[in-house]
Design a protein around this motif. Structure first.
Motif, PDB file in Angstrom:
ATOM      1  N   ARG A   7       0.828  -1.205   0.000  1.00 31.39           N
ATOM      2  CA  ARG A   7       0.000   0.000   0.000  1.00 31.39           C
ATOM      3  C   ARG A   7       0.864   1.258   0.000  1.00 31.39           C
ATOM      4  O   ARG A   7       0.602   2.201  -0.757  1.00 31.39           O
ATOM      5  CB  ARG A   7      -0.916   0.009   1.229  1.00 31.39           C
ATOM      6  N   CYS A   8       1.917   1.267   0.802  1.00 33.88           N
ATOM      7  CA  CYS A   8       2.801   2.433   0.843  1.00 33.88           C
ATOM      8  C   CYS A   8       3.528   2.636  -0.486  1.00 33.88           C
ATOM      9  O   CYS A   8       3.716   3.766  -0.935  1.00 33.88           O
ATOM     10  CB  CYS A   8       3.808   2.284   1.977  1.00 33.88           C
ATOM     11  N   LEU A   9       3.933   1.535  -1.090  1.00 31.07           N
ATOM     12  CA  LEU A   9       4.578   1.640  -2.402  1.00 31.07           C
ATOM     13  C   LEU A   9       3.621   2.213  -3.436  1.00 31.07           C
ATOM     14  O   LEU A   9       4.017   2.998  -4.305  1.00 31.07           O
ATOM     15  CB  LEU A   9       5.082   0.270  -2.850  1.00 31.07           C
ATOM     16  N   SER A  10       2.353   1.832  -3.355  1.00 32.29           N
ATOM     17  CA  SER A  10       1.365   2.384  -4.289  1.00 32.29           C
ATOM     18  C   SER A  10       1.158   3.866  -4.040  1.00 32.29           C
ATOM     19  O   SER A  10       0.945   4.641  -4.981  1.00 32.29           O
ATOM     20  CB  SER A  10       0.042   1.625  -4.181  1.00 32.29           C
ATOM     21  N   TYR A  11       1.232   4.315  -2.760  1.00 31.53           N
ATOM     22  CA  TYR A  11       1.139   5.741  -2.448  1.00 31.53           C
ATOM     23  C   TYR A  11       2.321   6.495  -3.068  1.00 31.53           C
ATOM     24  O   TYR A  11       2.163   7.588  -3.627  1.00 31.53           O
ATOM     25  CB  TYR A  11       1.133   5.968  -0.936  1.00 31.53           C
ATOM     26  N   LEU A  12       3.518   5.924  -2.921  1.00 33.40           N
ATOM     27  CA  LEU A  12       4.715   6.540  -3.492  1.00 33.40           C
ATOM     28  C   LEU A  12       4.587   6.656  -5.008  1.00 33.40           C
ATOM     29  O   LEU A  12       4.870   7.711  -5.598  1.00 33.40           O
ATOM     30  CB  LEU A  12       5.947   5.729  -3.126  1.00 33.40           C
ATOM     31  N   ALA A  13       4.153   5.576  -5.668  1.00 29.58           N
ATOM     32  CA  ALA A  13       3.998   5.588  -7.127  1.00 29.58           C
ATOM     33  C   ALA A  13       2.976   6.619  -7.558  1.00 29.58           C
ATOM     34  O   ALA A  13       3.178   7.351  -8.546  1.00 29.58           O
ATOM     35  CB  ALA A  13       3.598   4.206  -7.619  1.00 29.58           C
ATOM     36  N   ALA A  14       1.870   6.727  -6.823  1.00 28.18           N
ATOM     37  CA  ALA A  14       0.830   7.690  -7.179  1.00 28.18           C
ATOM     38  C   ALA A  14       1.327   9.113  -6.995  1.00 28.18           C
ATOM     39  O   ALA A  14       1.055   9.996  -7.828  1.00 28.18           O
ATOM     40  CB  ALA A  14      -0.418   7.442  -6.339  1.00 28.18           C
ATOM     41  N   ALA A  15       2.060   9.381  -5.907  1.00 22.34           N
ATOM     42  CA  ALA A  15       2.564  10.731  -5.661  1.00 22.34           C
ATOM     43  C   ALA A  15       3.512  11.172  -6.764  1.00 22.34           C
ATOM     44  O   ALA A  15       3.459  12.309  -7.240  1.00 22.34           O
ATOM     45  CB  ALA A  15       3.261  10.782  -4.299  1.00 22.34           C
ATOM     46  N   VAL A  16       4.381  10.263  -7.202  1.00 23.97           N
ATOM     47  CA  VAL A  16       5.345  10.601  -8.253  1.00 23.97           C
ATOM     48  C   VAL A  16       4.645  10.768  -9.594  1.00 23.97           C
ATOM     49  O   VAL A  16       4.900  11.721 -10.336  1.00 23.97           O
ATOM     50  CB  VAL A  16       6.446   9.526  -8.330  1.00 23.97           C
ATOM     51  N   ARG A  22      -1.116  15.683  -2.773  1.00 20.18           N
ATOM     52  CA  ARG A  22      -2.549  16.001  -2.814  1.00 20.18           C
ATOM     53  C   ARG A  22      -3.217  15.390  -4.040  1.00 20.18           C
ATOM     54  O   ARG A  22      -4.306  14.814  -3.947  1.00 20.18           O
ATOM     55  CB  ARG A  22      -2.765  17.510  -2.784  1.00 20.18           C
ATOM     56  N   ALA A  23      -2.559  15.511  -5.204  1.00 23.18           N
ATOM     57  CA  ALA A  23      -3.129  14.924  -6.420  1.00 23.18           C
ATOM     58  C   ALA A  23      -3.217  13.405  -6.304  1.00 23.18           C
ATOM     59  O   ALA A  23      -4.178  12.784  -6.768  1.00 23.18           O
ATOM     60  CB  ALA A  23      -2.301  15.324  -7.635  1.00 23.18           C
ATOM     61  N   ALA A  24      -2.216  12.798  -5.660  1.00 27.84           N
ATOM     62  CA  ALA A  24      -2.248  11.352  -5.463  1.00 27.84           C
ATOM     63  C   ALA A  24      -3.413  10.956  -4.557  1.00 27.84           C
ATOM     64  O   ALA A  24      -4.107   9.973  -4.811  1.00 27.84           O
ATOM     65  CB  ALA A  24      -0.926  10.889  -4.869  1.00 27.84           C
ATOM     66  N   ALA A  25      -3.620  11.744  -3.491  1.00 24.89           N
ATOM     67  CA  ALA A  25      -4.724  11.455  -2.586  1.00 24.89           C
ATOM     68  C   ALA A  25      -6.064  11.564  -3.295  1.00 24.89           C
ATOM     69  O   ALA A  25      -6.968  10.743  -3.082  1.00 24.89           O
ATOM     70  CB  ALA A  25      -4.671  12.418  -1.394  1.00 24.89           C
ATOM     71  N   ASP A  26      -6.204  12.565  -4.159  1.00 24.38           N
ATOM     72  CA  ASP A  26      -7.448  12.711  -4.918  1.00 24.38           C
ATOM     73  C   ASP A  26      -7.665  11.513  -5.832  1.00 24.38           C
ATOM     74  O   ASP A  26      -8.782  10.992  -5.952  1.00 24.38           O
ATOM     75  CB  ASP A  26      -7.410  14.003  -5.747  1.00 24.38           C
ATOM     76  N   LYS A  27      -6.596  11.059  -6.472  1.00 26.51           N
ATOM     77  CA  LYS A  27      -6.703   9.912  -7.373  1.00 26.51           C
ATOM     78  C   LYS A  27      -7.072   8.651  -6.604  1.00 26.51           C
ATOM     79  O   LYS A  27      -7.879   7.836  -7.068  1.00 26.51           O
ATOM     80  CB  LYS A  27      -5.376   9.713  -8.105  1.00 26.51           C
ATOM     81  N   LEU A  28      -6.490   8.493  -5.398  1.00 23.29           N
ATOM     82  CA  LEU A  28      -6.738   7.289  -4.593  1.00 23.29           C
ATOM     83  C   LEU A  28      -8.001   7.411  -3.744  1.00 23.29           C
ATOM     84  O   LEU A  28      -8.406   6.448  -3.089  1.00 23.29           O
ATOM     85  CB  LEU A  28      -5.536   7.023  -3.684  1.00 23.29           C
TER      86      LEU A  28
END
Length: 316
Positions: A7-16, A22-28
């Protein structure tokens, strides 16, 4: 929490990929503070920063890039394993993602793929066109199972399963003045004529640039494009000249609408097209079938009509 928690790796990938937390959080569809907290905890456990925050967003550190590469490989291995498990139930089904340069399309669709689909009619496929550098990146990042690429740069993460010699030729109309010149042409012979070339991101243009430097010649392009189709129209309709492997215009050359002329420079005659995968990737059954079919169809001794491409030597 484990340092390499999925899950943390997916957060990192989304943020990058999204450019900001913030954009990653919106997407997730989760709270931005939760993403920040998980990333901070992973950085603390690993004792190294994973992202750098800037006014325009975030970008990965060297450690972050290493984790992103690990995450991509893990995800690809998971997807490939699930695909293999599904194929155990029904060996006739599966999907294959292929990325290739535009020049391969004509020969692939009229030759090798016809035989493949005749044997495996239920397999589906995505064919995406890309420049050389993007074909390499897409295969390395496991966005495609395999790639067909012309003159790829050295890349230790790629495995070449087959190699085909495809010299670069001067392509003109059959009645063009260059067609009457005897013997191989030099790059300087093209100077009097309007020249069309591919963008520098393409392998064709990169090998031409090396030959220009070796010969001390600088070619001036009247037309620069990312489309081989545009170049062929430029040659046939505007009486232009271009530099392409002959297989890119095989249909037009066979019909005597265009002609291909040899070049004298050795590096332009030693260029290869390759079938590649990421080194170490275990392909699902459907992609493995296509890879085997491509390499078998491109085996030594097969004629261009049989194989869809000229003779080839297999890579180790």
């Amino acid at each position: 929490m484990h340092s390499l928690d999925e899950r943390c790796l997916s957060y990192l990938a989304a943020a990058v990929s999204c450019g900001s937390v913030r954009a990653a959080a919106d997407k997730l569809d989760i709270n931005a503070s939760a993403v920040s907290r998980q990333l901070a905890q992973m950085e603390e456990e690993l004792a190294t920063p994973l992202i750098e925050r800037h006014s325009r967003g975030v970008r990965p550190t060297e450690a972050g890039l290493m984790l992103l590469d690990y995450h991509r490989r893990q995800r690809a291995d998971r997807d490939d394993t699930l695909a293999k498990l599904g194929e155990l139930k029904d060996l006739q089904r599966g999907h294959i993602d292929v990325v290739l340069g535009e020049g391969f399309v004509g020969e692939l669709m009229s030759g090798l793929l016809q035989g493949f689909w005749a044997r495996h009619p239920d397999l589906t496929m995505t064919l995406d066109l890309a420049a050389t550098n993007d074909v390499v990146r897409t295969v390395i990042e496991d966005e495609a199972h395999l790639g067909l690429v012309y003159n790829p740069p050295p890349e230790p993460r790629l495995r070449a399963h087959a190699r085909v010699r495809h010299p670069i030729r001067v392509v003109t109309r059959a009645e063009h003045p260059l067609a009457a010149q005897p013997g191989p042409l030099r790059l300087r012979d093209l100077a009097p004529y309007r020249l069309g070339l591919m963008h520098p991101a393409y392998g064709i243009r990169q090998i031409i640039a090396g030959a220009e430097q070796a010969e001390g010649v600088r070619l001036t392009a009247a037309l620069t494009t990312s489309s081989i189709s545009v170049l062929k129209h430029f040659v046939s309709a505007a009486d232009g000249v271009t530099l392409l492997p002959a297989f890119c215009a095989a249909e037009e050359i066979a019909a005597d609408r265009l002609a291909a002329h040899a070049l004298a420079h050795p590096s332009l005659n030693a260029v290869e097209a390759r079938v590649v995968t990421r080194l170490g990737r275990q392909l699902p059954a459907a992609a493995g079938r296509l890879l085997k079919h491509l390499c078998g169809g491109m085996a030594p001794g097969r004629s261009p009509a049989e194989a869809g491409m000229p003779a080839v030597h297999a890579a180790p």
